[in-house]
Write an enzyme that holds these catalytic residues in place. Structure first.
Site, PDB file in Angstrom:
ATOM      1  N   ASN A 208      21.131   3.013   2.848  1.00 46.90           N
ATOM      2  CA  ASN A 208      21.477   2.112   1.624  1.00 46.90           C
ATOM      3  C   ASN A 208      21.311   3.143   0.384  1.00 46.90           C
ATOM      4  O   ASN A 208      20.006   3.309  -0.166  1.00 46.90           O
ATOM      5  CB  ASN A 208      20.408   0.832   1.601  1.00 46.90           C
ATOM      6  CG  ASN A 208      20.924   0.038   0.575  1.00 46.90           C
ATOM      7  OD1 ASN A 208      21.617   0.359  -0.246  1.00 46.90           O
ATOM      8  ND2 ASN A 208      20.296  -1.129   0.494  1.00 46.90           N
TER       9      ASN A 208
ATOM     10  N   ARG B  32      25.413   0.838   3.944  1.00 41.60           N
ATOM     11  CA  ARG B  32      25.801  -0.287   3.022  1.00 41.60           C
ATOM     12  C   ARG B  32      26.940   0.254   2.006  1.00 41.60           C
ATOM     13  O   ARG B  32      26.331   1.079   1.260  1.00 41.60           O
ATOM     14  CB  ARG B  32      24.461  -0.667   2.418  1.00 41.60           C
ATOM     15  CG  ARG B  32      24.678  -2.103   1.601  1.00 41.60           C
ATOM     16  CD  ARG B  32      23.476  -2.407   0.907  1.00 41.60           C
ATOM     17  NE  ARG B  32      23.602  -3.809   0.265  1.00 41.60           N
ATOM     18  CZ  ARG B  32      22.595  -4.122  -0.305  1.00 41.60           C
ATOM     19  NH1 ARG B  32      21.515  -3.760  -0.773  1.00 41.60           N
ATOM     20  NH2 ARG B  32      22.977  -5.688  -1.027  1.00 41.60           N
TER      21      ARG B  32
ATOM     22  N   HIS C  20      25.591  -9.661  -1.708  1.00 44.22           N
ATOM     23  CA  HIS C  20      24.657 -10.167  -0.731  1.00 44.22           C
ATOM     24  C   HIS C  20      25.384 -10.581   0.857  1.00 44.22           C
ATOM     25  O   HIS C  20      24.367 -11.368   1.282  1.00 44.22           O
ATOM     26  CB  HIS C  20      23.814 -11.125  -1.149  1.00 44.22           C
ATOM     27  CG  HIS C  20      22.957 -10.804  -2.257  1.00 44.22           C
ATOM     28  ND1 HIS C  20      22.604 -11.574  -3.511  1.00 44.22           N
ATOM     29  CD2 HIS C  20      22.348  -9.525  -2.663  1.00 44.22           C
ATOM     30  CE1 HIS C  20      21.723 -10.737  -4.444  1.00 44.22           C
ATOM     31  NE2 HIS C  20      21.513  -9.720  -3.939  1.00 44.22           N
TER      32      HIS C  20
ATOM     33  N   ARG D 172      19.187  -9.768 -14.745  1.00 48.74           N
ATOM     34  CA  ARG D 172      20.639 -10.467 -15.038  1.00 48.74           C
ATOM     35  C   ARG D 172      20.637 -12.002 -15.671  1.00 48.74           C
ATOM     36  O   ARG D 172      19.854 -12.516 -15.168  1.00 48.74           O
ATOM     37  CB  ARG D 172      21.525 -10.358 -13.975  1.00 48.74           C
ATOM     38  CG  ARG D 172      21.694  -8.892 -13.485  1.00 48.74           C
ATOM     39  CD  ARG D 172      22.945  -8.923 -12.317  1.00 48.74           C
ATOM     40  NE  ARG D 172      22.945  -7.730 -11.774  1.00 48.74           N
ATOM     41  CZ  ARG D 172      22.763  -7.537 -10.459  1.00 48.74           C
ATOM     42  NH1 ARG D 172      22.273  -8.457  -9.607  1.00 48.74           N
ATOM     43  NH2 ARG D 172      22.843  -6.450  -9.790  1.00 48.74           N
TER      44      ARG D 172
ATOM     45  N   GLU E   3      18.516  -7.081   6.139  1.00 47.46           N
ATOM     46  CA  GLU E   3      19.922  -6.623   5.696  1.00 47.46           C
ATOM     47  C   GLU E   3      20.186  -5.149   6.879  1.00 47.46           C
ATOM     48  O   GLU E   3      21.268  -4.936   7.316  1.00 47.46           O
ATOM     49  CB  GLU E   3      19.989  -6.278   4.224  1.00 47.46           C
ATOM     50  CG  GLU E   3      20.208  -7.417   3.690  1.00 47.46           C
ATOM     51  CD  GLU E   3      19.836  -7.250   2.111  1.00 47.46           C
ATOM     52  OE1 GLU E   3      18.936  -7.080   1.566  1.00 47.46           O
ATOM     53  OE2 GLU E   3      20.921  -7.347   1.157  1.00 47.46           O
TER      54      GLU E   3
END
Ligand code: AMP
Length: 404
Positions: A8, A92, A181, A242, A385
């Site tokens: 990743n 990823r 996601h 965010r 993940e």
């Protein structure tokens, strides 16, 4: 060989894991070895961490750019005798546009497409690409597979992915909701049928991935039918740094007040808003919760706003789903922050959700339902993940029959 190396490769770090994937198995899987290279392209030395067989090691990276980081990762994984058994590298990749709806074996065309989607994800796709290219060069005999964070949302119906804007903007420039996601939400969707009985028309669930980035996914019978992030990961829930949703009419006013351009404002809304902006303290939920408990009013507001907005978005999922059989909490906050789960569930009492407060407080590293018997299920499921990327990469290799 059934080992998979998962990479990743992010803007300032490269996370990695090696899995020995049991073919056909569907539950949670543990990595043999995990680690990361961080503080890349920053002044000073980069850091390398690795955990293997309960042992942890940490060292300075000889080179602190992405290429140097991946060289260190490959060399340590080789020294442990694992790289020699790796059948495939799974990467990823954040943005796959509307073209990639499944894991894909990387070739020149795929690389060019990922590059073209960099305009949509300028912080994410370029480092993802470096990770793939360096692995192709160093491991030319090993297939590389791209697993896209947008892919799981390829099933969104038009009503969920359109914006209310001139349609020419979508046709000419790809302006639509993509969602992110997806690897985590897909993992959650894959686990629910193993955990609970399915009604005849399938399980209808809301997956809440609450980490530093936060998003919801409305899952109907295993597929994504709506999600809270949009064209970029800035849309939707309030997150660590965010803002999530806000009035687009604010941009012009704020650019004027802050004496910045739209690029500067977008950076501020990504990096200085959310929990960090409201609390004035930190993007980290632990810090905010501690400060809120100690009476800090800004931290209290940050936590309250986070939960209120989250509950409103969860309730809105009743529209695509019709009913909610299960709510799933995952990600660092979802898995660990019992007070956040408790506040959100209290706000959702109108939908019939009731929390077993004792179960909610218990810590565990496996999936568990913390609802009372009268409530729809409230699952806490540790996300996987990297495990999902490993499983999907190997499955693709087997499907293509190119497994050496
Ligand atoms: P992730 O991006 O999934 O690693 O999640 C990071 C977020 O999880 C940060 O906001 C952390 O503060 C939060 N987090 C991790 N552990 C806890 C905890 N025990 N209580 C509250 N928040 C936590």
């Amino acid at each position: 060989m059934t080992m998979v190396l998962v990479l990743n490769s992010g803007s300032s770090s490269v996370k990695f894991a090696v899995f020995d994937v049991l073919q056909g198995a569907t539950g949670a899987i543990s990595p043999l070895c995990t680690g990361n290279a961080s503080r890349l392209n920053e002044p000073g030395a980069g850091e390398f961490r690795l955990e293997w067989q309960g042992q942890k090691e940490q060292l300075d990276l000889p080179r602190n750019d992405h290429e140097g980081a991946i060289d260190t990762i490959l060399s340590r994984v080789r020294q442990l005798g694992l790289l020699q058994q790796v059948a495939v590298v799974g990467h990823r990749v954040v943005h796959g546009g509307d073209r990639y709806r499944a894991p894909t074996r990387v070739d020149d065309k795929v690389l060019a497409d990922i590059e073209s989607f960099s305009a949509f994800a300028p912080l994410h796709n370029p480092p993802n690409l470096i990770g793939i290219r360096v692995c192709q060069q160093r491991l030319p005999a090993i297939p590389q597979v791209a697993v896209f964070d947008t892919a799981f949302h390829g099933t969104l119906p038009p009503v969920a992915y359109h914006y209310a804007i001139p349609q020419q903007w979508q046709q000419d420039w790809g302006v639509r909701r993509y969602g992110f996601h997806g690897i985590s939400h897909h993992y959650i969707a894959s686990q629910l049928p193993l955990l609970m009985p399915a009604p005849a028309d399938g399980i209808r669930a809301v997956s809440a991935h609450l980490g530093n980035g936060c998003s919801l996914c409305a899952i109907k019978n295993g597929i994504s039918v709506d999600t809270s992030m949009g064209f970029t990961p800035l849309e939707g829930l309030m997150m660590g740094s965010r803002s999530g949703d806000l009035d687009p009419g604010l941009h012009e006013y704020l650019c004027e007040k802050l004496q910045t351009d739209i690029h500067g404002l977008t950076t501020l809304l990504n990096k200085d808003a959310g929990l960090k902006g409201v609390s004035g303290l930190s993007n980290d939920m632990r810090t905010c919760l501690q400060a809120a408990d100690a009476g800090n009013p800004h931290a209290q507001l940050a936590v309250e706003l986070f939960c209120y907005r989250l509950a409103k978005h969860i309730a809105a999922c009743i529209v695509p789903l019709g009913r909610i059989d299960a709510l799933v909490f995952t990600g660092g906050i979802g898995e660990n922050a019992a007070p956040i789960r408790a506040r959100v569930i209290a706000l959702l009492a109108g939908l019939g959700f009731r929390l077993d407060t004792t179960l909610n407080e218990q810590r565990a590293d496996h999936a568990r339902n913390v609802a009372t018997t009268s409530s729809p299920a409230i699952w806490i499921i540790p996300t996987q993940e990297e495990g999902m990327i490993a499983r999907q990469s190997l499955a693709l290799l087997n499907e293509e029959g190119c497994h050496s």
